[in-house]
Design a protein around this motif. Structure first.
Motif, PDB file in Angstrom:
ATOM      1  N   ASN A 146       0.829  -1.108  -0.237  1.00 13.87           N
ATOM      2  CA  ASN A 146      -0.085   0.010   0.080  1.00 13.87           C
ATOM      3  C   ASN A 146       0.918   1.191   0.133  1.00 13.87           C
ATOM      4  O   ASN A 146       1.674   1.453   0.920  1.00 13.87           O
ATOM      5  CB  ASN A 146      -0.823  -0.210   1.104  1.00 13.87           C
ATOM      6  CG  ASN A 146      -1.842   1.074   1.112  1.00 13.87           C
ATOM      7  OD1 ASN A 146      -1.836   1.859   0.417  1.00 13.87           O
ATOM      8  ND2 ASN A 146      -2.647   1.231   2.196  1.00 13.87           N
ATOM      9  N   LEU A 147       0.664   2.151  -1.002  1.00 11.79           N
ATOM     10  CA  LEU A 147       1.463   3.474  -1.049  1.00 11.79           C
ATOM     11  C   LEU A 147       0.803   4.582  -0.679  1.00 11.79           C
ATOM     12  O   LEU A 147       1.449   5.560  -0.603  1.00 11.79           O
ATOM     13  CB  LEU A 147       1.914   3.406  -2.432  1.00 11.79           C
ATOM     14  CG  LEU A 147       2.784   2.580  -3.108  1.00 11.79           C
ATOM     15  CD1 LEU A 147       2.716   2.818  -4.724  1.00 11.79           C
ATOM     16  CD2 LEU A 147       3.956   2.296  -2.556  1.00 11.79           C
ATOM     17  N   THR A 148      -0.503   4.520  -0.188  1.00 11.01           N
ATOM     18  CA  THR A 148      -1.180   5.657   0.099  1.00 11.01           C
ATOM     19  C   THR A 148      -0.898   6.013   1.792  1.00 11.01           C
ATOM     20  O   THR A 148      -1.033   5.417   2.621  1.00 11.01           O
ATOM     21  CB  THR A 148      -3.035   5.328   0.174  1.00 11.01           C
ATOM     22  OG1 THR A 148      -3.120   4.791  -1.179  1.00 11.01           O
ATOM     23  CG2 THR A 148      -3.530   6.398   0.398  1.00 11.01           C
ATOM     24  N   MET A 149      -0.378   7.367   1.564  1.00  4.98           N
ATOM     25  CA  MET A 149      -0.102   7.857   2.769  1.00  4.98           C
ATOM     26  C   MET A 149      -0.184   9.350   2.472  1.00  4.98           C
ATOM     27  O   MET A 149       0.218   9.790   1.609  1.00  4.98           O
ATOM     28  CB  MET A 149       1.364   7.525   3.525  1.00  4.98           C
ATOM     29  CG  MET A 149       2.423   7.886   2.545  1.00  4.98           C
ATOM     30  SD  MET A 149       4.224   7.747   3.154  1.00  4.98           S
ATOM     31  CE  MET A 149       4.865   6.483   1.995  1.00  4.98           C
ATOM     32  N   THR A 150      -0.721   9.947   3.376  1.00  7.65           N
ATOM     33  CA  THR A 150      -1.065  11.392   3.164  1.00  7.65           C
ATOM     34  C   THR A 150       0.240  12.116   3.306  1.00  7.65           C
ATOM     35  O   THR A 150       0.985  11.854   4.373  1.00  7.65           O
ATOM     36  CB  THR A 150      -2.275  12.012   3.790  1.00  7.65           C
ATOM     37  OG1 THR A 150      -2.039  11.786   5.234  1.00  7.65           O
ATOM     38  CG2 THR A 150      -3.672  11.241   3.613  1.00  7.65           C
ATOM     39  N   GLY A 151       0.380  13.318   2.592  1.00  5.48           N
ATOM     40  CA  GLY A 151       1.459  14.184   2.856  1.00  5.48           C
ATOM     41  C   GLY A 151       1.567  15.057   1.467  1.00  5.48           C
ATOM     42  O   GLY A 151       1.038  15.148   0.663  1.00  5.48           O
ATOM     43  N   GLY A 152       2.672  15.854   1.867  1.00  4.13           N
ATOM     44  CA  GLY A 152       3.042  16.980   0.609  1.00  4.13           C
ATOM     45  C   GLY A 152       4.119  16.177  -0.353  1.00  4.13           C
ATOM     46  O   GLY A 152       4.644  16.910  -1.241  1.00  4.13           O
ATOM     47  N   HIS A 153       4.232  14.943  -0.380  1.00  3.33           N
ATOM     48  CA  HIS A 153       5.047  14.177  -1.169  1.00  3.33           C
ATOM     49  C   HIS A 153       4.559  14.109  -2.615  1.00  3.33           C
ATOM     50  O   HIS A 153       3.536  13.778  -2.699  1.00  3.33           O
ATOM     51  CB  HIS A 153       5.780  13.015  -0.489  1.00  3.33           C
ATOM     52  CG  HIS A 153       4.899  12.143  -0.255  1.00  3.33           C
ATOM     53  ND1 HIS A 153       4.270  12.200   0.735  1.00  3.33           N
ATOM     54  CD2 HIS A 153       4.773  11.034  -0.980  1.00  3.33           C
ATOM     55  CE1 HIS A 153       3.429  10.897   0.718  1.00  3.33           C
ATOM     56  NE2 HIS A 153       3.798  10.346  -0.185  1.00  3.33           N
ATOM     57  N   THR A 154       5.568  14.321  -3.493  1.00  4.02           N
ATOM     58  CA  THR A 154       5.030  13.874  -4.917  1.00  4.02           C
ATOM     59  C   THR A 154       5.545  12.737  -5.423  1.00  4.02           C
ATOM     60  O   THR A 154       5.336  12.554  -6.684  1.00  4.02           O
ATOM     61  CB  THR A 154       5.190  15.057  -5.732  1.00  4.02           C
ATOM     62  OG1 THR A 154       6.797  15.382  -5.684  1.00  4.02           O
ATOM     63  CG2 THR A 154       4.388  16.423  -5.394  1.00  4.02           C
ATOM     64  N   ALA A 155       6.295  11.978  -4.588  1.00  5.95           N
ATOM     65  CA  ALA A 155       7.136  10.726  -5.331  1.00  5.95           C
ATOM     66  C   ALA A 155       7.222   9.903  -4.127  1.00  5.95           C
ATOM     67  O   ALA A 155       7.230  10.160  -3.083  1.00  5.95           O
ATOM     68  CB  ALA A 155       8.457  11.146  -5.848  1.00  5.95           C
ATOM     69  N   GLN A 156       7.662   8.533  -4.543  1.00  5.94           N
ATOM     70  CA  GLN A 156       8.097   7.432  -3.480  1.00  5.94           C
ATOM     71  C   GLN A 156       8.999   6.440  -4.174  1.00  5.94           C
ATOM     72  O   GLN A 156       8.783   6.065  -5.540  1.00  5.94           O
ATOM     73  CB  GLN A 156       6.757   6.790  -3.197  1.00  5.94           C
ATOM     74  CG  GLN A 156       5.900   7.214  -2.196  1.00  5.94           C
ATOM     75  CD  GLN A 156       4.840   6.295  -1.416  1.00  5.94           C
ATOM     76  OE1 GLN A 156       5.185   5.370  -0.908  1.00  5.94           O
ATOM     77  NE2 GLN A 156       3.624   6.902  -1.441  1.00  5.94           N
ATOM     78  N   ILE A 157       9.779   6.095  -3.403  1.00 12.10           N
ATOM     79  CA  ILE A 157      10.577   4.854  -3.970  1.00 12.10           C
ATOM     80  C   ILE A 157       9.579   3.661  -3.239  1.00 12.10           C
ATOM     81  O   ILE A 157       9.642   3.631  -2.229  1.00 12.10           O
ATOM     82  CB  ILE A 157      11.981   4.871  -3.229  1.00 12.10           C
ATOM     83  CG1 ILE A 157      12.637   6.123  -3.546  1.00 12.10           C
ATOM     84  CG2 ILE A 157      12.912   3.702  -3.561  1.00 12.10           C
ATOM     85  CD1 ILE A 157      13.976   6.184  -2.521  1.00 12.10           C
ATOM     86  N   MET A 158       8.988   2.921  -4.009  1.00 15.90           N
ATOM     87  CA  MET A 158       8.082   2.022  -3.805  1.00 15.90           C
ATOM     88  C   MET A 158       8.880   0.741  -3.345  1.00 15.90           C
ATOM     89  O   MET A 158       8.651   0.354  -2.142  1.00 15.90           O
ATOM     90  CB  MET A 158       7.210   1.507  -5.028  1.00 15.90           C
ATOM     91  CG  MET A 158       6.172   2.538  -5.608  1.00 15.90           C
ATOM     92  SD  MET A 158       5.236   1.883  -6.925  1.00 15.90           S
ATOM     93  CE  MET A 158       6.344   1.706  -8.264  1.00 15.90           C
ATOM     94  N   ALA A 159       9.759   0.035  -4.168  1.00  8.39           N
ATOM     95  CA  ALA A 159      10.077  -1.422  -3.838  1.00  8.39           C
ATOM     96  C   ALA A 159      11.536  -1.540  -4.628  1.00  8.39           C
ATOM     97  O   ALA A 159      11.720  -0.819  -5.437  1.00  8.39           O
ATOM     98  CB  ALA A 159       9.075  -2.558  -3.965  1.00  8.39           C
ATOM     99  N   LYS A 160      12.373  -2.542  -3.915  1.00  4.76           N
ATOM    100  CA  LYS A 160      13.419  -2.894  -4.742  1.00  4.76           C
ATOM    101  C   LYS A 160      13.171  -4.485  -4.673  1.00  4.76           C
ATOM    102  O   LYS A 160      12.921  -5.179  -3.732  1.00  4.76           O
ATOM    103  CB  LYS A 160      14.621  -2.474  -3.748  1.00  4.76           C
ATOM    104  CG  LYS A 160      16.011  -3.266  -4.439  1.00  4.76           C
ATOM    105  CD  LYS A 160      17.150  -2.702  -3.482  1.00  4.76           C
ATOM    106  CE  LYS A 160      17.186  -3.414  -2.133  1.00  4.76           C
ATOM    107  NZ  LYS A 160      18.656  -3.148  -1.414  1.00  4.76           N
ATOM    108  N   VAL A 161      13.515  -4.902  -5.997  1.00  6.93           N
ATOM    109  CA  VAL A 161      13.752  -6.408  -6.215  1.00  6.93           C
ATOM    110  C   VAL A 161      15.194  -6.620  -6.614  1.00  6.93           C
ATOM    111  O   VAL A 161      15.865  -5.867  -7.472  1.00  6.93           O
ATOM    112  CB  VAL A 161      12.787  -6.786  -7.476  1.00  6.93           C
ATOM    113  CG1 VAL A 161      13.226  -8.239  -7.903  1.00  6.93           C
ATOM    114  CG2 VAL A 161      11.284  -6.345  -7.368  1.00  6.93           C
ATOM    115  N   TYR A 162      15.883  -7.667  -5.819  1.00  7.92           N
ATOM    116  CA  TYR A 162      17.163  -7.949  -5.894  1.00  7.92           C
ATOM    117  C   TYR A 162      17.645  -9.182  -5.803  1.00  7.92           C
ATOM    118  O   TYR A 162      16.838  -9.899  -5.498  1.00  7.92           O
ATOM    119  CB  TYR A 162      17.870  -6.851  -4.480  1.00  7.92           C
ATOM    120  CG  TYR A 162      17.578  -7.340  -3.281  1.00  7.92           C
ATOM    121  CD1 TYR A 162      18.349  -8.004  -2.660  1.00  7.92           C
ATOM    122  CD2 TYR A 162      16.338  -7.020  -2.849  1.00  7.92           C
ATOM    123  CE1 TYR A 162      17.969  -8.394  -1.310  1.00  7.92           C
ATOM    124  CE2 TYR A 162      15.863  -7.424  -1.384  1.00  7.92           C
ATOM    125  CZ  TYR A 162      16.839  -7.821  -0.873  1.00  7.92           C
ATOM    126  OH  TYR A 162      16.473  -8.386   0.434  1.00  7.92           O
TER     127      TYR A 162
END
Length: 193
Positions: A146-162
């Motif tokens: 789940n990426l939904t978090m309120t706030g003033g950010h306009t981007a996210q580092i979602m995940a890393k597959v490694y």
């Protein structure tokens, strides 16, 4: 059965899928928050253009290649972006990045998936934002974050597959950032490599 990941959680993809994964789909879905309208009438949602990107890094943390709306495939052909969704309209995944794990070059250690609001809205205007990892062979969801978090950010580092000890793993990062494209997030990504 899909795993609902928490921020910071790491999983083995093969273990969670119950089989060796050869091709995965990273799906990104979102909806715009609907305005209330007058007396419940005229509810509307603005068009929000979130963009999913995949960044390929080597063992030393060098950026080797990128897959995003301006480059829909990796140079080696192992990763393909299915195209840009500029509104978030519809159900299910709004954007998808398909990764042929068996053909990702051996010098690639990490695939970092990011999301940016190209139109500039912050995540307080976005709801139901999720990224999910799907086994392309069976079309079964392996993991969801789940990426939904309120706030003033306009981007996210979602995940890393490694790669780790001969297998592919996933790390749900979920770190907020700012910027219209993945380039703005590169300084924040480095500590996660």
């Amino acid at each position: 059965m899909s795993v609902n990941l928490s921020k910071g959680q790491k999983i083995s993809l093969d273990k969670e899928a119950g089989t060796g994964l050869s091709k995965i789909i990273m799906g990104l879905g979102w909806d715009a928050v609907k305005s209330k309208g007058f007396l419940g009438f005229g509810r509307s949602a603005p068009e929000i253009d979130l963009d999913a990107s995949c960044l390929l890094f080597d063992e030393a943390g060098n950026l080797l290649d990128t897959v995003w709306f301006r480059q829909l495939g990796s140079r080696d052909g192992s990763i393909v972006h299915t195209g840009d969704n500029r509104t978030g309209a519809g159900d299910g995944d709004d954007e998808q990045i398909i990764v042929d794990l068996a053909h990702v070059p051996a010098n690639v250690k990490s695939l970092v998936f990011t999301v940016n609001s190209f139109t500039g809205q912050d995540f307080s205007q976005i709801e139901n934002a999720t990224c999910r990892l799907v086994d392309a062979a069976s079309n079964k969801e392996v993991a969801r974050f789940n990426l939904t978090m309120t706030g003033g950010h306009t981007a996210q580092i979602m995940a890393k597959v490694y790669r780790h000890n001969g297998e592919w793993k996933m790390h749900a990062i979920g770190e907020a950032g700012s910027g219209r494209t993945f380039n703005d997030l590169l300084p924040q990504i480095t500590p996660h490599l």
